[in-house]
Design a protein around this motif. Structure first.
Motif, mmCIF file in Angstrom:
data_model
loop_
_atom_site.group_PDB
_atom_site.id
_atom_site.type_symbol
_atom_site.label_atom_id
_atom_site.label_comp_id
_atom_site.label_asym_id
_atom_site.label_seq_id
_atom_site.Cartn_x
_atom_site.Cartn_y
_atom_site.Cartn_z
ATOM 1 N N ALA A 1 0.823 -1.212 0.000
ATOM 2 C CA ALA A 1 0.000 0.000 0.000
ATOM 3 C C ALA A 1 0.856 1.261 0.000
ATOM 4 C CB ALA A 1 -0.928 -0.007 1.213
ATOM 5 N N MET A 2 1.991 1.231 0.704
ATOM 6 C CA MET A 2 2.877 2.394 0.759
ATOM 7 C C MET A 2 3.378 2.783 -0.629
ATOM 8 S SD MET A 2 3.842 3.422 4.061
ATOM 9 C CE MET A 2 5.589 3.654 4.261
ATOM 10 N N GLN A 3 3.538 1.811 -1.523
ATOM 11 C CA GLN A 3 4.112 2.058 -2.847
ATOM 12 C C GLN A 3 3.065 2.194 -3.956
ATOM 13 O OE1 GLN A 3 7.835 -0.446 -3.505
ATOM 14 N NE2 GLN A 3 6.842 -1.593 -1.861
ATOM 15 N N ALA A 4 1.792 2.060 -3.618
ATOM 16 C CA ALA A 4 0.762 1.947 -4.645
ATOM 17 C C ALA A 4 0.659 3.183 -5.528
ATOM 18 C CB ALA A 4 -0.587 1.644 -3.999
ATOM 19 N N VAL A 5 0.717 4.376 -4.941
ATOM 20 C CA VAL A 5 0.601 5.597 -5.730
ATOM 21 C C VAL A 5 1.898 5.861 -6.495
ATOM 22 C CG1 VAL A 5 0.350 8.111 -5.592
ATOM 23 C CG2 VAL A 5 -1.201 6.621 -4.305
ATOM 24 N N GLY A 6 3.037 5.765 -5.808
ATOM 25 C CA GLY A 6 4.318 6.012 -6.463
ATOM 26 C C GLY A 6 4.603 5.056 -7.602
ATOM 27 N N SER A 7 4.172 3.810 -7.465
ATOM 28 C CA SER A 7 4.406 2.824 -8.523
ATOM 29 C C SER A 7 3.674 3.204 -9.803
ATOM 30 C CB SER A 7 3.966 1.432 -8.057
ATOM 31 O OG SER A 7 4.806 0.969 -7.012
ATOM 32 N N GLN A 8 2.509 3.853 -9.664
ATOM 33 C CA GLN A 8 1.787 4.313 -10.859
ATOM 34 C C GLN A 8 2.629 5.337 -11.629
ATOM 35 O OE1 GLN A 8 -2.426 5.451 -10.231
ATOM 36 N NE2 GLN A 8 -2.194 4.601 -8.176
ATOM 37 N N GLY A 9 3.238 6.268 -10.908
ATOM 38 C CA GLY A 9 4.069 7.270 -11.560
ATOM 39 C C GLY A 9 5.316 6.677 -12.174
ATOM 40 N N ARG A 10 5.956 5.761 -11.455
ATOM 41 C CA ARG A 10 7.190 5.162 -11.980
ATOM 42 C C ARG A 10 6.903 4.288 -13.204
ATOM 43 N NH1 ARG A 10 8.229 5.679 -6.510
ATOM 44 N NH2 ARG A 10 7.240 3.688 -5.975
ATOM 45 N N ALA A 11 5.703 3.725 -13.282
ATOM 46 C CA ALA A 11 5.335 2.963 -14.477
ATOM 47 C C ALA A 11 5.261 3.858 -15.708
ATOM 48 C CB ALA A 11 3.994 2.263 -14.257
ATOM 49 N N LYS A 12 5.119 5.161 -15.498
ATOM 50 C CA LYS A 12 5.086 6.127 -16.598
ATOM 51 C C LYS A 12 6.411 6.887 -16.739
ATOM 52 C CE LYS A 12 0.088 6.961 -16.394
ATOM 53 N NZ LYS A 12 -0.980 7.992 -16.291
ATOM 54 N N GLY A 13 7.428 6.440 -15.978
ATOM 55 C CA GLY A 13 8.759 7.039 -16.127
ATOM 56 C C GLY A 13 9.150 8.041 -15.082
ATOM 57 N N ALA A 14 8.387 8.195 -14.002
ATOM 58 C CA ALA A 14 8.698 9.197 -12.979
ATOM 59 C C ALA A 14 10.054 8.941 -12.335
ATOM 60 C CB ALA A 14 7.610 9.223 -11.913
ATOM 61 N N ALA A 15 10.651 10.027 -11.821
ATOM 62 C CA ALA A 15 11.983 9.956 -11.213
ATOM 63 C C ALA A 15 11.932 9.330 -9.831
ATOM 64 C CB ALA A 15 12.587 11.355 -11.133
ATOM 65 N N ILE A 16 13.077 8.817 -9.423
ATOM 66 C CA ILE A 16 13.249 8.154 -8.133
ATOM 67 C C ILE A 16 14.072 9.048 -7.222
ATOM 68 C CG2 ILE A 16 14.374 6.199 -6.981
ATOM 69 C CD1 ILE A 16 13.751 4.574 -9.556
ATOM 70 N N PHE A 17 13.572 9.248 -6.000
ATOM 71 C CA PHE A 17 14.297 9.992 -4.976
ATOM 72 C C PHE A 17 14.407 9.133 -3.720
ATOM 73 C CE2 PHE A 17 12.415 13.363 -7.565
ATOM 74 C CZ PHE A 17 13.436 14.294 -7.669
ATOM 75 N N SER A 18 15.256 9.568 -2.807
ATOM 76 C CA SER A 18 15.366 8.938 -1.497
ATOM 77 C C SER A 18 14.753 9.842 -0.439
ATOM 78 C CB SER A 18 16.837 8.678 -1.143
ATOM 79 O OG SER A 18 16.983 8.414 0.247
ATOM 80 N N ARG A 19 13.690 9.402 0.180
ATOM 81 C CA ARG A 19 13.122 10.030 1.381
ATOM 82 C C ARG A 19 13.031 11.549 1.260
ATOM 83 N NH1 ARG A 19 15.376 8.738 6.856
ATOM 84 N NH2 ARG A 19 13.295 9.542 7.327
ATOM 85 N N LEU A 20 12.054 12.027 0.544
ATOM 86 C CA LEU A 20 11.858 13.468 0.432
ATOM 87 C C LEU A 20 11.123 13.960 1.671
ATOM 88 C CD1 LEU A 20 10.967 13.922 -3.336
ATOM 89 C CD2 LEU A 20 13.193 13.922 -2.189
ATOM 90 N N GLU A 21 11.766 14.851 2.403
ATOM 91 C CA GLU A 21 11.174 15.316 3.662
ATOM 92 C C GLU A 21 10.742 16.776 3.535
ATOM 93 O OE1 GLU A 21 11.739 13.172 7.212
ATOM 94 O OE2 GLU A 21 13.796 12.642 6.663
ATOM 95 N N GLY A 22 11.460 17.732 4.119
ATOM 96 C CA GLY A 22 10.974 19.095 4.117
ATOM 97 C C GLY A 22 10.988 19.751 2.754
ATOM 98 N N CYS A 23 10.060 20.717 2.546
ATOM 99 C CA CYS A 23 10.094 21.552 1.354
ATOM 100 C C CYS A 23 9.550 22.934 1.694
ATOM 101 C CB CYS A 23 9.332 20.927 0.187
ATOM 102 S SG CYS A 23 7.562 20.787 0.376
ATOM 103 N N VAL A 24 10.003 23.937 0.927
ATOM 104 C CA VAL A 24 9.584 25.312 1.172
ATOM 105 C C VAL A 24 9.633 26.073 -0.145
ATOM 106 C CG1 VAL A 24 11.928 26.093 1.784
ATOM 107 C CG2 VAL A 24 9.939 27.350 2.646
ATOM 108 N N TYR A 25 8.669 26.973 -0.344
ATOM 109 C CA TYR A 25 8.654 27.837 -1.520
ATOM 110 C C TYR A 25 9.292 29.174 -1.166
ATOM 111 C CZ TYR A 25 6.939 30.932 -5.194
ATOM 112 O OH TYR A 25 6.866 31.842 -6.215
#
Length: 461
Positions: A296-320
């Motif tokens: 279940a943890m990978q269900a959404v991300g796997s959809q994107g990677r099946a279309k070629g999405a990029a792979i990252f390691s543990r994306l945590e904080g973000c700011v605009y």
């Protein structure tokens, strides 16, 4: 775009950061020394000369509405209050089934223990008002402030009665709702306790809003598996509706011309990429009985990677900040000589990425050369001058570190080790709207918030 290409626009100010790794003089505030807490005299932080701090609202203390402050203080944002005060909305990253801590109108799932608290405070950490604002959620890790006066809180889990138990062993069958969503928390009232389901059900960490396009960028922290960088496109512009609506479109970042580009690996200095976005067809999937938590943890991300999405390691904080979304890959990069790779997905000690929202361009701003320089950065905020504040969640001593637009990294605060809690860390850094105080949390068994003030003009913040 090939790695190392020269970029313009907002990247002109950060171009040197990924080219000149390691600490450099001239941007910090000087040697760190133990400083007693203005609340009780106990040393909790080491700070430069001239800086003071006060802790407030520790776990177990009653909020003004009668609720008991939960532990695991985590992500946080600051909003302007009246007469120079600050409204803080703060996450509590509690997992496992249990009783919701707030009033009934704030509860999403009566059997979940996490959520948010909202506090009105002075610049020196005196609490004037406090209340639970969203409860009955789980693993509220970080989130992001919205310019119309809301905090979006993120659940870093996919727990629910529909899937198997997670790594903690908590009994998911006791939960009454599905988890793994983002929730909007207005500063002027309690949250509706309704998830934005179209923004995805995955282990969310943080979000950032782009005021030019109305998109909400989302970080995924999938500890043992690949993570993705997403954007949610609401059905109506939240700058006109004054709130974030469900029913929009979820997309995942891909590198143009390079299917499933693995950006979790060590990068060349100045690595830069043109990007595109792939649609997630089922952002809130249903699971068959007996589905494992890992699946279940990978269900959404796997959809994107099946279309070629990029792979990252543990994306945590973000700011605009000024046209750029800065986001942190906690374990991104290569393992330095003499270092040991951390557990989980990713072998490095941290990367900071910068995404130009107008040019659709991604650039590596910084990659940690070793654990002594930067060790597993987590939450992030930007100072009024654009310097990033990185909260470490490292294996040794944990620091607040500054990363300037020119690429200089410096130590600003060190956390005094917390007795009987080696996992204590910094979290939730956020500047007061007037820039005079930096608020931050100590996430520990008895967590607390802290206000720091002093001669900011003397250094990089």
């Amino acid at each position: 775009m090939a790695a190392g290409a020269v970029l313009g626009g907002p990247f002109l100010g950060v171009a040197n950061a990924s080219l000149k790794g390691g600490p450099r003089p001239g941007s910090g505030y000087g040697i760190l020394r133990p400083v007693p807490d203005a609340r009780d005299g106990k040393v909790r932080l080491h700070l430069p000369n001239g800086f003071s701090y006060r802790s407030f609202n520790p776990a177990g203390e009653h909020l003004a509405d009668g609720s008991v402050t939960p532990g695991k203080h985590d992500g946080m944002a600051a909003f302007p209050g009246k007469w120079g005060t600050t409204l803080l909305v703060r996450n509590h990253e509690l997992n496992g089934p249990g009783s919701a801590f707030g009033p009934e109108e704030t509860v999403y799932d009566p059997a979940a223990r996490g959520g948010t608290a909202t506090l009105l405070v002075t610049g020196q950490g005196r609490v004037l008002r406090s209340a639970a604002s969203l409860t009955g959620t789980q693993m509220n890790c970080s989130g992001g402030p919205m310019p119309w006066g809301s905090w979006v809180s993120c659940e870093e889990t996919v727990n629910g009665p529909d899937i198997g138990n997670d790594f903690t062993g908590g009994d998911n069958s006791l939960l009454q709702q599905k988890h793994g969503y983002i929730f909007e928390v207005p500063t002027g009232k309690a949250a509706t306790a309704r998830p934005i389901r179209a923004a995805g059900r995955f282990p969310h960490e943080s979000v950032a809003f782009d005021p030019h396009t109305g998109a909400v960028y989302e970080c995924e922290d999938n500890f043992g598996f690949p993570s993705g960088f997403y954007r949610y496109l609401p059905p109506r512009d939240p700058r006109t509706t004054g709130k974030l609506l469900d029913g929009g479109r979820l997309q995942m970042l891909a590198v143009r011309g390079k299917e499933n580009a693995d950006l979790s690996l060590g990068q060349r200095p100045g690595a830069a990429y043109r990007v595109s976005w792939v649609d997630i067809d089922d952002p809130d999937p249903d699971f068959a009985p007996g589905t494992s938590n890992a699946t279940a943890m990978q269900a959404v991300g796997s959809q994107g990677r099946a279309k070629g999405a990029a792979i990252f390691s543990r994306l945590e904080g973000c700011v605009y900040h000024r046209g750029v979304v800065y986001f942190v890959s906690t374990q991104g990069g290569a393992t330095a000589e003499g270092d040991v790779a951390p557990s989980g997905f990713g072998d490095g000690r941290g990367q900071v990425w910068a995404y130009d929202t107008r040019e659709s361009t991604l650039r590596l701003m910084y990659e940690s050369p070793d654990s002594m320089t930067l060790d597993l950065p987590d939450n992030v905020t930007a100072s009024p001058r654009g310097t990033l504040v990185l909260c470490e969640d490292g294996d040794g001593g944990n620091y607040l570190r500054g990363l300037t637009p020119a690429g200089s990294i410096f130590d600003f605060a060190r956390l005094e080790p917390v007795a009987a809690d080696p996992d204590a860390e910094f979290a939730g850094s956020t500047f007061a709207p007037d820039g005079r105080a930096l608020f931050v949390n100590i996430q520990s068994k008895v967590g607390m918030s802290i206000a720091i003030w002093g001669p900011w003009e003397r250094g990089g913040f």
